[in-house]
Write a protein that holds these residues in place. Structure first.
Motif, PDB file in Angstrom:
ATOM      1  N   ARG A  87      75.813  52.491  62.479  1.00 33.14           N
ATOM      2  CA  ARG A  87      75.427  53.455  63.519  1.00 33.14           C
ATOM      3  C   ARG A  87      74.569  52.815  64.607  1.00 33.14           C
TER       4      ARG A  87
ATOM      5  N   ARG B  45      67.626  62.015  58.835  1.00 31.22           N
ATOM      6  CA  ARG B  45      68.530  63.033  58.310  1.00 31.22           C
ATOM      7  C   ARG B  45      69.958  62.509  58.199  1.00 31.22           C
ATOM      8  N   ILE B  46      70.397  61.763  59.178  1.00 35.76           N
ATOM      9  CA  ILE B  46      71.772  61.260  59.183  1.00 35.76           C
ATOM     10  C   ILE B  46      72.001  60.313  58.010  1.00 35.76           C
ATOM     11  N   LEU B  47      71.061  59.413  57.788  1.00 37.97           N
ATOM     12  CA  LEU B  47      71.217  58.447  56.700  1.00 37.97           C
ATOM     13  C   LEU B  47      71.066  59.108  55.334  1.00 37.97           C
TER      14      LEU B  47
ATOM     15  N   GLU C   7      71.881  62.185  54.557  1.00 35.10           N
ATOM     16  CA  GLU C   7      73.120  62.913  54.282  1.00 35.10           C
ATOM     17  C   GLU C   7      74.237  61.961  53.869  1.00 35.10           C
ATOM     18  N   ALA C   8      74.314  60.814  54.519  1.00 37.77           N
ATOM     19  CA  ALA C   8      75.384  59.862  54.213  1.00 37.77           C
ATOM     20  C   ALA C   8      75.230  59.256  52.822  1.00 37.77           C
ATOM     21  N   SER C   9      73.984  59.090  52.381  1.00 37.33           N
ATOM     22  CA  SER C   9      73.734  58.427  51.101  1.00 37.33           C
ATOM     23  C   SER C   9      73.588  59.393  49.936  1.00 37.33           C
ATOM     24  N   GLY C  10      73.363  60.681  50.231  1.00 39.52           N
ATOM     25  CA  GLY C  10      73.157  61.654  49.170  1.00 39.52           C
ATOM     26  C   GLY C  10      71.762  61.617  48.573  1.00 39.52           C
TER      27      GLY C  10
ATOM     28  N   THR D  99      74.586  52.046  50.586  1.00 39.47           N
ATOM     29  CA  THR D  99      75.167  52.929  51.602  1.00 39.47           C
ATOM     30  C   THR D  99      74.208  53.117  52.774  1.00 39.47           C
ATOM     31  N   LEU D 100      72.916  53.266  52.488  1.00 37.79           N
ATOM     32  CA  LEU D 100      71.923  53.381  53.558  1.00 37.79           C
ATOM     33  C   LEU D 100      71.999  52.183  54.500  1.00 37.79           C
TER      34      LEU D 100
ATOM     35  N   GLU E  61      74.478  50.056  54.983  1.00 39.09           N
ATOM     36  CA  GLU E  61      75.747  50.009  55.713  1.00 39.09           C
ATOM     37  C   GLU E  61      75.790  51.043  56.830  1.00 39.09           C
ATOM     38  N   GLU E  62      75.311  52.258  56.553  1.00 35.21           N
ATOM     39  CA  GLU E  62      75.314  53.310  57.570  1.00 35.21           C
ATOM     40  C   GLU E  62      74.375  52.950  58.721  1.00 35.21           C
TER      41      GLU E  62
END
Length: 368
Positions: A77, A42-44, A46-49, A69-70, A72-73
């Motif tokens: 994290r 869920r966190i990834l 949301e960060a990537s859209g 983005t996935l 990098e996040e």
């Protein structure tokens, strides 16, 4: 009073990802790797859209920048600057669906790498791989997309871990291989050599895997010409289903089968077909990290093997690839493989029979 009826929400049409796209399975593999280490999807997402449901649709494509983005996040994290390296080490060739099975069923390691080059748009439209051979060594270069960002190193970690470890498993190791990466030497540099088992250096101008050219002739234990042909046809259909690319390099590749027999696909003819000046064509290709010579050489090398496996007469192979004489083709093929076309074909007949091969369309013959 009767309660006012609430209008049902209108389903919005799903828009295609903007910019270059990537195979959705790649995003899923990133999520799987991060979740296995305790980071919720869920966190990834949301960060990537990205949408979870979208990723599981057959042959789905997602934004390449969202995949960046996935990565990098996940790395940030988890506090793991080698996340791509660890992810690549956990993958198997079969994790890449049809393209993975196509590689496993190839005749040699070199043929498997040629399939990677031919179908690289299925993996990612913006990134590119190139293969060059010189003085007994072969190099595989990874060209990332867009301005410099942390995802470029993470993706280089991923793709080279996959090539080194899975390629090594298929042929019993890659002795003499070494990896050169762009950027400064990281604090966790020792992790690279420990995971990959080969020397790794930094501050290189490009991300390059180098190994002895003789390794390309290494036979694969799962070689199956019939299965390889079936998978190649399926993968060709997937490739044809992608939207037309705006990249000039992709447009050049699409014209090569037609123009090579007619004119050798020289700069002037290609520029005229693309409705731009030769200087502009050179500049556009340079901006995309390639050149006409690189694209023409890669296409000739890959198609030469396809045509020879189909028992096409060597003189016709030379003509279809735009060589002025069979002797010029012989010289180029020996430089690529260390063998003459006839020697390479005879070796293949011993290794695998019968063979099913997907041929490029035969162009109209306009010159003797």
């Amino acid at each position: 009073m009767p309660r006012a009826r609430r209008n049902a929400p209108t389903r919005q049409p799903r828009l295609a990802p903007a910019g270059p796209t990537a195979w959705a399975g790649l995003a899923l593999r990133v999520l799987d790797s991060a979740e296995a280490r305790g980071l919720p999807r869920r966190i990834l997402l949301e960060a990537s859209g990205l949408e979870r449901a979208r990723l599981t649709e057959p042959e789905a494509r997602v934004s390449l920048l969202a995949v960046y983005t996935l990565l990098e996040e996940a790395a940030a994290r988890l506090g793991d600057g080698c996340f791509g390296l660890h992810m690549g080490a956990s993958l198997r060739v079969e994790d890449f669906d049809a393209l993975g099975f196509l590689m496993v069923s190839s005749r040699t390691l070199g043929d498997a790498l040629e399939h990677v080059l031919r179908y690289q748009r299925l993996w990612s439209e913006g990134e590119r791989f190139t293969l060059e051979r010189e003085a007994g060594r072969v190099t595989v270069t990874y060209h990332p997309y867009g301005p410099e960002r942390p995802a470029h190193r993470l993706m280089a970690q991923l793709v080279f871990a996959d090539l080194v470890l899975n390629g090594g498993r298929l042929v019993g190791g890659l002795p003499g291989a070494r990896l050169r990466l762009r950027g400064s030497r990281p604090a966790e540099a020792s992790v690279y050599a420990r995971v990959l088992g080969i020397p790794v250096s930094f501050r290189a101008p490009q991300d390059v895997l180098e190994m002895p050219a003789a390794l390309l002739a290494s036979p694969l234990p799962g070689a199956d010409a019939g299965l390889s042909g079936v998978l190649a046809r399926a993968t060709d259909r997937m490739l044809a289903g992608l939207p037309a690319s705006s990249r000039v390099a992709d447009q050049v590749r699409a014209l090569l089968p037609e123009l090579l027999p007619e004119s050798g696909a020289d700069l002037a003819h290609l520029a005229a077909r693309l409705r731009m000046s030769p200087r502009t064509l050179q500049r556009r290709l340079r901006d995309e990290g390639t050149s006409l010579d690189t694209e023409r050489e890669a296409f000739r090398r890959q198609q030469a093997c396809v045509l020879l496996e189909a028992d096409t007469p060597i003189a016709e192979v030379a003509w279809r690839l735009g060589y002025s004489a069979p002797s010029a083709f012989h010289h180029a093929f020996r430089r690529w493989t260390g063998q003459s076309p006839r020697e390479w074909r005879m070796e293949g007949e011993v290794a695998a029979s019968p063979r099913t091969v997907v041929l490029p369309p035969r162009p109209p013959r306009s010159r003797p």
